[in-house]
Write a protein that holds these residues in place. Structure first.
Motif, mmCIF file in Angstrom:
data_model
loop_
_atom_site.group_PDB
_atom_site.id
_atom_site.type_symbol
_atom_site.label_atom_id
_atom_site.label_comp_id
_atom_site.label_asym_id
_atom_site.label_seq_id
_atom_site.Cartn_x
_atom_site.Cartn_y
_atom_site.Cartn_z
ATOM 1 N N ASP A 155 0.841 -1.195 0.000
ATOM 2 C CA ASP A 155 0.000 0.000 0.000
ATOM 3 C C ASP A 155 0.885 1.258 0.000
ATOM 4 N N GLU B 123 0.276 4.346 0.326
ATOM 5 C CA GLU B 123 -0.091 5.373 1.308
ATOM 6 C C GLU B 123 0.537 5.072 2.659
ATOM 7 N N ALA B 124 0.481 3.756 3.051
ATOM 8 C CA ALA B 124 0.856 3.411 4.418
ATOM 9 C C ALA B 124 2.302 2.973 4.555
ATOM 10 N N ARG B 125 3.030 2.905 3.394
ATOM 11 C CA ARG B 125 4.339 2.255 3.488
ATOM 12 C C ARG B 125 5.387 3.124 4.182
#
Lengths: 215, 316
Positions: free
Chosen positions: A96, A98-100
């Motif tokens: 992901d 966005e969350a990395r």
């Protein structure tokens, strides 16, 4: 120490199980075995895909070959984390964007710089559609830019999706083949789209023709 | 040493001697005609001979291990054959449970019943119980596309790879007066006659083969190979009468039936391969192809041999 031993035994057991089930057989390209350090890129339809590639590689190639897998899947439970990290020594990437917290291409490049080979599935996720293959993500291209000297080897895994279709939990024994294609490299001035299209075509060319395919 | 083991030893020495001869011929041919390994036919011949060594040693070990060894060997053969067969047929998601049941329920029960010597149930387990229950398992999934085709193919796979193939170890359950403790020699007789017929058809065909016998099914089979192979394998079978409960004449007749069934079984299995567009069933045995490529003739002859012997010689 005990953890390492358990991991070693587990990897042998998993490979023996995969062999007993699928009688997995490698079909090498006419140019022979792939180079010692390679980036194997394969079609992805089952969780067992990289086990099968692993199982057919000769030990001296397998030894330093690490699969690339999704962190969120493999870190879900303690058992899967043990299998992912200890048994398969997987390079766990965060899918992901966005969350990395880490850049997957950086992670993979570091592993290549250590001299290891990689197994990666450029479709990004398991293909559960009727199509033979999903479009590639761009990671393969970025990796090829970082290490243009490392050979990229297309690998087609045939039949494993029939062994254990999605949603089933009992595998059925069927013969699987793993076909290795000609090693390829990023050409000078090749654009991302051109390279990805070439890689997709190289992989698809290894799949059995539609007449032989069992629907 | 019992007379059965003594006879078995004699057979093994005989077969071993033939293999030593075959290996020597293969070696000389390789030195003369294919020193660099470029002659495909010679390389294939030597791969076949090597695989024969492995198969003979494996069967010998199973015989020494006794009844359980033989059952385990043939259960494994059934498993590997079924795996080759199912790989080639049309399956859909809806067949998953039926196929899993074929491998993990029907196959083990079939061999368990042989182990328990429950001939009455064994002889109808696949043809009746599995025949009716498998389509029920499949229909539960509600997928009707190609339904008849799909269930028929799985039935056929089970009949051939499990039921018919298991008639080889089923020979152990026969009770023939005056032949007690020697049943394993019946297996040896069947396997030697069938396989020597296959090998001799190949040899006669290679040496004298001109007229194709079934060009659309099997381009390598010839009339000369067929006649020479069947005749010489029948002679071999007759000369082995001393390991069977048969007279020499009966042994010859049995061998003739075995070799004919084996030949036509090979044609039937070839037709399936042609239909599926493959040359071999698999790659399990180097030089021979898949396990079914080696087992096809045994599968067709074993049940007939079993029932003829059972009807005329056995008490059970």
């Amino acid at each position: 120490m005990i953890r390492d031993l358990t991991a070693k035994l587990a990897s042998i057991a998993i490979m023996m199980f995969a062999r007993a089930l699928t009688a997995a057989r490698a079909i090498w390209h006419e140019t022979g075995l792939p180079p010692k350090q390679s980036i194997y890129f394969a079609n992805h339809s089952s969780h067992g895909d990289f086990v099968l590639i692993w199982a057919v590689l000769p030990p001296w190639l397998r030894e330093r070959t690490r699969p690339v897998a999704g962190a969120e899947y493999w870190l879900k439970s303690k058992l899967s984390a043990f299998i992912g990290r200890d048994v398969f020594d997987a390079v766990l990437i965060e899918r992901d964007p966005e969350a990395r917290t880490q850049d997957p291409v950086e992670q993979m490049t570091t592993v290549l710089n250590d001299g290891s080979s990689l197994i990666l599935f450029p479709e990004g996720t398991r293909n559960q559609t009727e199509a033979r293959m999903l479009p590639f993500k761009s990671g393969l291209y970025h990796l090829a830019c970082k290490r243009p000297d490392v050979a990229l080897v297309p690998v087609w895994i045939n039949n494993l999706n029939r062994v254990m279709p999605k949603g089933e939990f009992v595998p059925i024994p069927l013969i699987c083949t793993v076909t290795f294609g000609e090693p390829m490299r990023l050409k000078a001035q090749e654009t991302k789209d051109e390279f990805i299209a070439r890689a997709e075509a190289a992989l698809l060319a290894l799949s059995p023709s539609s007449t032989e395919d069992n629907a | 040493m019992s007379t059965a083991s003594l006879d078995m030893l004699k057979l093994l020495l005989g077969v071993g001697g033939i293999l030593v001869l075959a290996s020597s011929v293969g070696y000389v041919l390789k030195r003369k005609l294919s020193p660099d390994g470029s002659n495909g036919a010679i390389e294939n011949l030597n791969a076949r001979i090597k695989a024969w060594w492995a198969m003979v040693i494996l069967i010998a070990i199973a015989f020494v291990a006794g009844r359980v060894g033989v059952l385990l060997l043939f259960a494994f053969c059934s498993f590997a054959a079924l795996r080759e067969f199912i790989t080639l047929i049309n399956t859909r998601r809806g067949d998953h449970w039926a196929i899993a049941a074929a491998f993990f329920v029907v196959l083990p029960i079939n061999y368990f019943l042989l182990w328990a010597e429950q001939y009455g149930i064994y002889s109808i387990f696949v043809p009746v119980y599995a025949f009716l229950l498998m389509p029920i398992v499949a229909v539960m999934r509600g997928d009707t596309r190609d339904f008849l085709l799909r269930i028929s193919e799985v039935q056929w796979a089970l009949m051939i790879c499990v039921f018919c193939a298991s008639h080889v170890p089923a020979l152990l359950t026969l009770q023939i007066p005056g032949y007690e403790g020697r049943n394993v020699l019946l297996i040896a007789f069947l396997v030697i006659v069938v396989q020597s017929s296959d090998v001799l058809q190949y040899v006669w065909g290679k040496l004298f083969g001109k007229t194709k016998i079934a060009p659309t099914l099997s381009p390598s089979k010839t009339v000369e190979g067929f006649v020479g192979g069947v005749a010489s394998a029948t002679l071999i079978g007759a000369s082995l009468w001393w390991i069977t409960p048969f007279t020499p004449m009966q042994a010859a007749l049995m061998s003739l039936i075995i070799t004919l069934m084996g030949f036509f079984g090979g044609l039937v299995m070839s037709a399936i391969k042609r239909d599926r567009g493959v040359k071999d069933w698999g790659h399990l045995i180097e030089g021979h192809g898949g396990l079914i490529d080696r087992l096809d003739s045994v599968v067709f002859s074993a049940p007939i041999f079993f029932h003829l012997t059972r009807y005329w010689w056995s008490l059970t």
